[in-house]
Design an enzyme around this catalytic site. Structure first.
Site, PDB file in Angstrom:
ATOM      1  N   TYR A 187      -6.441  -8.629  12.090  1.00 46.09           N
ATOM      2  CA  TYR A 187      -5.116  -8.501  12.699  1.00 46.09           C
ATOM      3  C   TYR A 187      -5.219  -8.899  14.165  1.00 46.09           C
ATOM      4  CZ  TYR A 187      -4.168  -5.593   8.586  1.00 46.09           C
ATOM      5  OH  TYR A 187      -4.022  -5.128   7.304  1.00 46.09           O
TER       6      TYR A 187
ATOM      7  N   ASN B 231     -12.328  -0.870  -0.424  1.00 42.71           N
ATOM      8  CA  ASN B 231     -11.620  -1.396   0.744  1.00 42.71           C
ATOM      9  C   ASN B 231     -12.354  -1.018   2.024  1.00 42.71           C
ATOM     10  OD1 ASN B 231      -8.992  -2.309   2.218  1.00 42.71           O
ATOM     11  ND2 ASN B 231      -9.398  -0.263   3.024  1.00 42.71           N
ATOM     12  N   GLU B 232     -12.660  -2.008   2.853  1.00 44.91           N
ATOM     13  CA  GLU B 232     -13.216  -1.782   4.206  1.00 44.91           C
ATOM     14  C   GLU B 232     -14.299  -0.690   4.210  1.00 44.91           C
ATOM     15  OE1 GLU B 232     -10.017  -1.214   7.021  1.00 44.91           O
ATOM     16  OE2 GLU B 232      -9.266  -3.245   6.728  1.00 44.91           O
TER      17      GLU B 232
ATOM     18  N   ASN C  37      -6.704   1.440   2.913  1.00 47.88           N
ATOM     19  CA  ASN C  37      -7.456   2.672   3.184  1.00 47.88           C
ATOM     20  C   ASN C  37      -7.106   3.776   2.191  1.00 47.88           C
ATOM     21  OD1 ASN C  37      -8.503   1.326   5.393  1.00 47.88           O
ATOM     22  ND2 ASN C  37      -7.147   2.305   6.869  1.00 47.88           N
TER      23      ASN C  37
ATOM     24  N   GLU D 149      -6.332  -9.163   3.885  1.00 44.48           N
ATOM     25  CA  GLU D 149      -5.479  -8.494   4.876  1.00 44.48           C
ATOM     26  C   GLU D 149      -5.442  -9.367   6.121  1.00 44.48           C
ATOM     27  OE1 GLU D 149      -5.865  -4.363   5.944  1.00 44.48           O
ATOM     28  OE2 GLU D 149      -6.557  -3.826   3.926  1.00 44.48           O
TER      29      GLU D 149
ATOM     30  N   GLU E 170       0.855  -1.192   0.000  1.00 43.92           N
ATOM     31  CA  GLU E 170       0.000   0.000   0.000  1.00 43.92           C
ATOM     32  C   GLU E 170       0.888   1.238   0.000  1.00 43.92           C
ATOM     33  OE1 GLU E 170      -3.681   2.020   2.595  1.00 43.92           O
ATOM     34  OE2 GLU E 170      -2.847   0.077   3.174  1.00 43.92           O
TER      35      GLU E 170
ATOM     36  N   GLN F 279       1.752  -6.225   5.628  1.00 48.98           N
ATOM     37  CA  GLN F 279       2.121  -5.995   4.237  1.00 48.98           C
ATOM     38  C   GLN F 279       3.462  -6.642   3.945  1.00 48.98           C
ATOM     39  OE1 GLN F 279       1.561  -1.940   2.941  1.00 48.98           O
ATOM     40  NE2 GLN F 279      -0.473  -1.849   3.840  1.00 48.98           N
TER      41      GLN F 279
END
Length: 502
Positions: A247, A175-176, A75, A295, A30, A352
């Protein structure tokens, strides 16, 4: 040391879960922190190529055999104008990057990243902006990257020096989008509608692409799993995957509980699978929805230092978690969980790849090195290709703060028919005791023991640095294979790769 704990296992080549999609070993770059600038790209570095890409990083990524890399966010994509990152570099605008409050120079964009992906032998999972933008920007980007020529956007690509299309086949629809932190946050109904309509337009441009719709940002979201259900209610027939993000951290410094957190991931996958199958039944559909866990990682070490970042600087050191040995164990367990769900999880991206919550770290204008989590990720990527088998495991168990009946032995098995190899991934979560695993492998007669790789350390908090690689694997694992019985001594808190070959 006591060594009186025993576990049993039965392996059979007929106990098949599914063929492993190699894309579960994907990763993510990212435009965030030093992932791009100072990570994969650093013109003037002694080891950079003519395009400014660091050759030492290219070699480390190739060592991991990363099959697909998600780009450019995250994001960041929800306020990103892709046109800023193409064309002559001297004409590209500097922009306020809203997601991470940094300065984006746009020196690296779509074409440069496509070049880098080729250098590391990886495909691209491209994300489109459904926050501040929508159908038009998405279809134009797709035409720019994939259409052979003769149209405005494809000819623009050619004028930028790229005669041949990039042929990006995997695309994320935003995304999200459920997250209040997201620029352009959307309700499930709002997102489901824009995802469906964007998917329709994109598949008219290129019917060969696969599309990933956003699921919940994590299991703690108040709208989980209703967000998935509503989104798919709108877009089930237009998309091919639903995304999962998660996460984990060990803020309370409770290793036994921390090492059990892949059980939460297991429950997450089961819940999303059930939700997908409910919508499939509701729509009388013949299509199975697959999961993209695009992710996942450990992320908590850098939270305090990230609060002190100066806004609107270029490539500040953000999310630079320094991983310890216990983090590598949990990453191994998460990889094992993907293999246990190989029938539905078809893509996954370790978030990442470089510097930002990453297996690879760099110094600006300096060295690069492997974090502890590099090793289980590398082992799974190299040896975990083939058919995922379901081992029948009987293991001693424990209870922790958040979990009950946690097996000390975490295991997955991959059978590669082409190379006639079997790989057993095993983690012992016991903090004090070795465990002897007796495995019935009579289904694989004529197979011999090739090697037993172990990642272990007496200190769960041990870390790797540029000058000291404290946590590295060795090949002195204690295993014997006799008459169809594999006996393996699995050291306390260790990651193990046991390889058999005909």
């Amino acid at each position: 040391m006591k060594n009186n704990l025993m576990a049993r296992m039965v392996l059979d080549k007929d106990y098949q879960i599914a063929k492993v999609d190699e894309r579960i070993y994907g990763s993510f770059i990212e435009h965030l922190g030093r992932a791009v600038y100072g990570g994969i790209y650093e013109p003037g570095h002694p080891q950079s190529d003519e395009q400014g890409f660091r050759l030492d990083i290219i070699e480390l990524v190739k060592e991991l055999q990363v099959p697909i890399v998600r780009y450019p966010g995250g994001n960041m994509v929800s306020a990103y104008n892709w046109e800023d990152g193409v064309g002559p570099k001297e004409e590209r605008p500097r922009r306020l990057e809203l997601a991470w409050r940094a300065m984006e120079t746009n020196e690296v964009g779509t074409n440069e990243f496509a070049d880098w992906a080729k250098k590391v032998d990886s495909d691209i999972m491209m994300a489109v902006n459904l926050g501040t933008r929508g159908i038009d920007a998405a279809r134009n980007l797709l035409e720019y990257t994939n259409h052979p020529g003769g149209t405005y956007w494809s000819e623009l690509r050619k004028s930028h020096g790229y005669e041949n299309p990039h042929n990006v086949k995997t695309w994320c629809l935003g995304n999200e989008m459920d997250g209040p932190w997201q620029v352009g946050q959307k309700t499930a109904h709002e997102y489901g509608r824009i995802a469906k309509e964007t998917a329709k337009a994109m598949k008219l441009v290129d019917p060969s692409i696969e599309l990933v719709a956003c699921g919940s940002s994590n299991t703690g979201m108040p709208t989980f799993p209703e967000y998935e259900a509503t989104t798919l209610d709108h877009a089930y027939e237009q998309v091919d995957y639903i995304s999962l993000h998660q996460y984990y951290g060990n803020k309370e410094n409770d290793p036994a509980n921390y090492l059990a957190k892949n059980m939460d991931m297991d429950h997450f996958i089961d819940t999303v699978t059930s939700t997908c199958d409910y919508i499939k039944a509701k729509h009388r559909s013949k299509k199975t929805m697959y999961l993209s866990f695009d992710e996942w990682n450990v992320w908590f070490h850098s939270n305090e230092s990230d609060k002190k970042i100066e806004p609107w600087t270029v490539a500040p050191p953000q999310l630079e978690d320094q991983y310890n040995f216990e983090d590598a164990l949990l990453v191994g367990s998460m990889l094992i969980t993907f293999l246990q769900h190989a029938d539905r999880v078809k893509m996954a991206c370790l978030a990442q790849l470089v510097n930002v919550i990453a297996p690879i770290m760099t110094e600006n204008n300096g060295r690069s090195w492997k974090q502890t989590i590099f090793y289980p990720y590398m082992h799974a990527s190299i040896y975990g290709r083939g058919i995922s088998l379901k081992p029948i495991v009987s293991s001693p168990k424990y209870d922790s703060k958040d979990f009950t009946d946690v097996p000390y032995i975490d295991c997955s098995v991959v059978y590669n028919e082409e190379t006639e190899e079997v790989t057993i991934f095993i983690i012992n979560k016991n903090l004090t005791d070795n465990i002897t695993v007796n495995a019935d492998v009579r289904s694989f007669e004529e197979y011999r023991l090739v090697e037993h790789i172990v990642l272990e350390h007496d200190n769960l908090k041990a870390v790797n640095t540029a000058s000291n690689q404290a946590v590295v694997p060795h090949k002195n694992g204690d295993s014997q294979l006799k008459s169809g019985c594999l006996e393996a001594n699995i050291a306390k808190t260790s990651w193990n790769v046991i390889r058999l070959k005909k």
